[in-house]
Design a protein around this motif. Structure first.
Motif, PDB file in Angstrom:
ATOM      1  N   ALA A 253       4.116   4.396  -0.356  1.00  0.00           N
ATOM      2  CA  ALA A 253       3.711   5.773   0.001  1.00  0.00           C
ATOM      3  C   ALA A 253       3.016   5.832   1.346  1.00  0.00           C
ATOM      4  O   ALA A 253       2.032   6.539   1.527  1.00  0.00           O
ATOM      5  N   GLU A 254       3.558   5.095   2.361  1.00  0.00           N
ATOM      6  CA  GLU A 254       2.861   5.004   3.637  1.00  0.00           C
ATOM      7  C   GLU A 254       2.652   6.361   4.306  1.00  0.00           C
ATOM      8  O   GLU A 254       1.662   6.582   4.987  1.00  0.00           O
ATOM      9  N   THR A 255       3.560   7.340   4.084  1.00  0.00           N
ATOM     10  CA  THR A 255       3.430   8.647   4.717  1.00  0.00           C
ATOM     11  C   THR A 255       2.367   9.506   4.047  1.00  0.00           C
ATOM     12  O   THR A 255       1.716  10.328   4.681  1.00  0.00           O
ATOM     13  N   TYR A 256       2.149   9.298   2.729  1.00  0.00           N
ATOM     14  CA  TYR A 256       1.281  10.180   1.956  1.00  0.00           C
ATOM     15  C   TYR A 256       0.007   9.503   1.474  1.00  0.00           C
ATOM     16  O   TYR A 256      -0.819  10.145   0.828  1.00  0.00           O
ATOM     17  N   ILE A 257      -0.182   8.218   1.760  1.00  0.00           N
ATOM     18  CA  ILE A 257      -1.297   7.479   1.187  1.00  0.00           C
ATOM     19  C   ILE A 257      -2.646   8.086   1.562  1.00  0.00           C
ATOM     20  O   ILE A 257      -3.577   8.111   0.756  1.00  0.00           O
ATOM     21  N   CYS A 258      -2.777   8.596   2.791  1.00  0.00           N
ATOM     22  CA  CYS A 258      -4.061   9.180   3.208  1.00  0.00           C
ATOM     23  C   CYS A 258      -4.412  10.396   2.355  1.00  0.00           C
ATOM     24  O   CYS A 258      -5.578  10.568   1.964  1.00  0.00           O
ATOM     25  N   ASN A 259      -3.410  11.248   2.053  1.00  0.00           N
ATOM     26  CA  ASN A 259      -3.649  12.404   1.194  1.00  0.00           C
ATOM     27  C   ASN A 259      -4.037  11.970  -0.212  1.00  0.00           C
ATOM     28  O   ASN A 259      -4.933  12.553  -0.837  1.00  0.00           O
ATOM     29  N   TYR A 260      -3.366  10.925  -0.742  1.00  0.00           N
ATOM     30  CA  TYR A 260      -3.661  10.445  -2.090  1.00  0.00           C
ATOM     31  C   TYR A 260      -5.084   9.895  -2.172  1.00  0.00           C
ATOM     32  O   TYR A 260      -5.815  10.155  -3.129  1.00  0.00           O
ATOM     33  N   ILE A 261      -5.457   9.096  -1.169  1.00  0.00           N
ATOM     34  CA  ILE A 261      -6.812   8.523  -1.150  1.00  0.00           C
ATOM     35  C   ILE A 261      -7.856   9.638  -1.126  1.00  0.00           C
ATOM     36  O   ILE A 261      -8.861   9.590  -1.849  1.00  0.00           O
ATOM     37  N   LYS A 262      -7.617  10.654  -0.317  1.00  0.00           N
ATOM     38  CA  LYS A 262      -8.566  11.770  -0.212  1.00  0.00           C
ATOM     39  C   LYS A 262      -8.729  12.476  -1.546  1.00  0.00           C
ATOM     40  O   LYS A 262      -9.858  12.786  -1.965  1.00  0.00           O
ATOM     41  N   GLU A 263      -7.607  12.736  -2.242  1.00  0.00           N
ATOM     42  CA  GLU A 263      -7.676  13.445  -3.519  1.00  0.00           C
ATOM     43  C   GLU A 263      -8.384  12.616  -4.584  1.00  0.00           C
ATOM     44  O   GLU A 263      -9.114  13.154  -5.420  1.00  0.00           O
ATOM     45  N   VAL A 264      -8.179  11.300  -4.576  1.00  0.00           N
ATOM     46  CA  VAL A 264      -8.829  10.433  -5.564  1.00  0.00           C
ATOM     47  C   VAL A 264     -10.323  10.338  -5.294  1.00  0.00           C
ATOM     48  O   VAL A 264     -11.152  10.488  -6.204  1.00  0.00           O
ATOM     49  N   GLU A 265     -10.685  10.093  -4.041  1.00  0.00           N
ATOM     50  CA  GLU A 265     -12.093   9.868  -3.715  1.00  0.00           C
ATOM     51  C   GLU A 265     -12.941  11.127  -3.905  1.00  0.00           C
ATOM     52  O   GLU A 265     -14.098  11.037  -4.298  1.00  0.00           O
ATOM     53  N   ASN A 272      -6.956   1.398  -4.911  1.00  0.00           N
ATOM     54  CA  ASN A 272      -6.536   0.062  -4.500  1.00  0.00           C
ATOM     55  C   ASN A 272      -5.099   0.201  -4.007  1.00  0.00           C
ATOM     56  O   ASN A 272      -4.234   0.673  -4.750  1.00  0.00           O
ATOM     57  N   TYR A 273      -4.850  -0.229  -2.779  1.00  0.00           N
ATOM     58  CA  TYR A 273      -3.550   0.062  -2.159  1.00  0.00           C
ATOM     59  C   TYR A 273      -2.956  -1.186  -1.521  1.00  0.00           C
ATOM     60  O   TYR A 273      -3.662  -2.016  -0.964  1.00  0.00           O
ATOM     61  N   THR A 274      -1.619  -1.297  -1.614  1.00  0.00           N
ATOM     62  CA  THR A 274      -0.914  -2.333  -0.869  1.00  0.00           C
ATOM     63  C   THR A 274       0.479  -1.839  -0.516  1.00  0.00           C
ATOM     64  O   THR A 274       1.086  -1.078  -1.277  1.00  0.00           O
ATOM     65  N   ASP A 275       0.950  -2.271   0.629  1.00  0.00           N
ATOM     66  CA  ASP A 275       2.330  -2.001   1.041  1.00  0.00           C
ATOM     67  C   ASP A 275       3.122  -3.304   1.088  1.00  0.00           C
ATOM     68  O   ASP A 275       4.225  -3.356   1.610  1.00  0.00           O
ATOM     69  N   SER A 276       2.536  -4.351   0.519  1.00  0.00           N
ATOM     70  CA  SER A 276       3.158  -5.673   0.540  1.00  0.00           C
ATOM     71  C   SER A 276       4.193  -5.815  -0.573  1.00  0.00           C
ATOM     72  O   SER A 276       4.073  -5.201  -1.639  1.00  0.00           O
ATOM     73  N   ASP A 277       5.222  -6.632  -0.334  1.00  0.00           N
ATOM     74  CA  ASP A 277       6.207  -6.982  -1.356  1.00  0.00           C
ATOM     75  C   ASP A 277       5.925  -8.347  -1.965  1.00  0.00           C
ATOM     76  O   ASP A 277       6.741  -8.865  -2.733  1.00  0.00           O
ATOM     77  N   VAL A 278       4.787  -8.944  -1.604  1.00  0.00           N
ATOM     78  CA  VAL A 278       4.430 -10.272  -2.123  1.00  0.00           C
ATOM     79  C   VAL A 278       3.879 -10.130  -3.541  1.00  0.00           C
ATOM     80  O   VAL A 278       2.958  -9.335  -3.785  1.00  0.00           O
ATOM     81  N   ARG A 279       4.419 -10.900  -4.479  1.00  0.00           N
ATOM     82  CA  ARG A 279       4.045 -10.778  -5.881  1.00  0.00           C
ATOM     83  C   ARG A 279       2.548 -10.928  -6.104  1.00  0.00           C
ATOM     84  O   ARG A 279       1.927 -10.137  -6.832  1.00  0.00           O
ATOM     85  N   ILE A 296       8.350   6.351  -6.146  1.00  0.00           N
ATOM     86  CA  ILE A 296       9.645   5.679  -6.003  1.00  0.00           C
ATOM     87  C   ILE A 296      10.409   6.090  -4.750  1.00  0.00           C
ATOM     88  O   ILE A 296      11.298   5.369  -4.305  1.00  0.00           O
ATOM     89  N   LEU A 297      10.074   7.257  -4.165  1.00  0.00           N
ATOM     90  CA  LEU A 297      10.783   7.684  -2.954  1.00  0.00           C
ATOM     91  C   LEU A 297      10.191   7.063  -1.700  1.00  0.00           C
ATOM     92  O   LEU A 297      10.785   7.138  -0.632  1.00  0.00           O
ATOM     93  N   GLN A 298       9.013   6.442  -1.826  1.00  0.00           N
ATOM     94  CA  GLN A 298       8.347   5.892  -0.649  1.00  0.00           C
ATOM     95  C   GLN A 298       7.865   4.472  -0.886  1.00  0.00           C
ATOM     96  O   GLN A 298       6.806   4.078  -0.410  1.00  0.00           O
ATOM     97  N   THR A 299       8.634   3.709  -1.610  1.00  0.00           N
ATOM     98  CA  THR A 299       8.289   2.302  -1.808  1.00  0.00           C
ATOM     99  C   THR A 299       9.568   1.510  -1.992  1.00  0.00           C
ATOM    100  O   THR A 299      10.611   2.074  -2.330  1.00  0.00           O
TER     101      THR A 299
END
Length: 348
Positions: A253-265, A272-279, A296-299
């Motif tokens: 969700a790289e495009t929307y992550i800032c909005n999500y963080i704001k709504e949660v906080e 807790n956020y990651t854009d990594s594909d490492v297990r 699912i549309l942004q990951t």
């Protein structure tokens, strides 16, 4: 000052300077006169340069404005994807369906497109809010269907759409034929859930998107009136502590992550956020979170599967986002909290 005037004055000063060099014998006097000539010539040059900059400023601003306007387009929705129209009503930019879904573009929206500026020569797209439209656009005659189920009609010997997931679960809809090209393009089979669209005067639909059936909204389970309280749009964004003390894990969700963080906080939670594909990195975020959110549309497919598997193994609830808006995000997380009876800490 005109260029010809500057040149004439410069030539006149240089000739006078040369004459002094030839006639003045006293070197001290010649040195002083030379300094005067140099100072006058330098001042003359600076005056010309300043005037040149001032005269070019309106032109530069006009060029910048033309460049900015050149990058602005109005979105024209098609059966699949869309086109960007410039101020001449010409369709000059193709917008892939993936971009349409990521930016939640609607017919008539204004967007910016910069060609070949991203890695791999990809175009950069950005939806613009409250932007003056470069052109006005007529309404289209496209009818859209989301979360429809692919079936096969034995009589017609064709793949069709005649069922759709909605607020009341799986319901019947009029039978629409699926375009033959889309059958092979999306490798469709019975039971697939798709997003489709058709022209109002046609009975054939084109497929826009094929969902992972594991991630599609299931048939809603009936709930008792005392078990679930419907929240309005207004109180959804007025209440401030629904997530207090909860850790929300988000993947991609790289495009929307800032909005999500704001709504949660602002509701007292933590992301807790990651854009990594490492297990190992994904499992770390899962272990630190109370709820797992997978847009699912942004990951990536890998990230989504690893996050979902990690949530299942750890017994933690997870939310699959099929749209990217913050309203839907907040609503889905709140539904998850109520469904799994998660208790939020009370702020002091």
């Amino acid at each position: 000052m005109k260029k010809t005037v500057k040149r004439e004055m410069s030539d006149m000063l240089k000739k006078s300077w040369i004459s002094d060099i030839e006639n003045i014998k006293d070197l001290d006097i010649l040195e002083k006169e030379t300094q005067k000539y140099l100072k006058i010539l330098k001042t003359l040059s600076e005056m010309y340069d300043r005037e040149g900059e001032q005269s070019n400023q309106p032109k530069n601003e006009e060029l910048k404005r033309e460049k900015d306007e050149k990058d602005l387009f109005i979105f024209s929705r098609k059966l699949n994807g869309g086109m960007g129209l410039d101020k001449h009503y010409e369709e000059v930019v193709y917008v892939p369906e993936k971009i349409v879904r990521q930016l939640e573009l609607r017919h008539g929206d204004v967007f910016k497109c910069e060609k070949n500026v991203l890695k791999g020569g990809k175009d950069y797209f950005e939806k613009l809010e409250n932007q003056t439209k470069p052109v006005e656009i007529e309404e289209n005659s496209i009818i859209e269907y989301d979360y429809v189920v692919v079936g096969y009609d034995e009589t017609l010997k064709r793949y069709v759409c005649n069922e759709q997931y909605g607020d009341n679960g799986l319901v019947s809809i009029p039978t629409w034929l699926i375009h033959e090209q889309d059958i092979s393009k999306f490798n469709l089979k019975e039971g697939d859930v798709v997003s489709a669209a058709r022209m109002s005067d046609r009975n054939i639909v084109r497929i826009r998107w094929k969902y992972n059936t594991d991630d599609v909204i299931p048939t809603p389970k009936p709930k008792k009136a005392t078990e679930y309280k419907e929240k309005t749009f207004q109180n959804l964004f007025e209440e401030q502590e629904e997530f207090y003390g909860l850790n929300i894990g988000i993947f991609g969700a790289e495009t929307y992550i800032c909005n999500y963080i704001k709504e949660v906080e602002k509701r007292g939670g933590h992301v807790n956020y990651t854009d990594s594909d490492v297990r190992s990195q994904i499992e770390k975020v899962v272990s630190q979170s109370d709820i797992i959110v997978i847009p699912i549309l942004q990951t990536s497919h890998t990230k989504a599967e690893l996050a979902k598997d990690g949530a299942k193994r750890s017994g933690k609830p997870f939310v699959i986002l099929k749209t990217n808006g913050k309203t839907n995000f907040v609503r889905q997380v709140m539904n998850c909290i109520e469904e799994h009876n998660l208790k939020c800490e009370v702020s002091k």
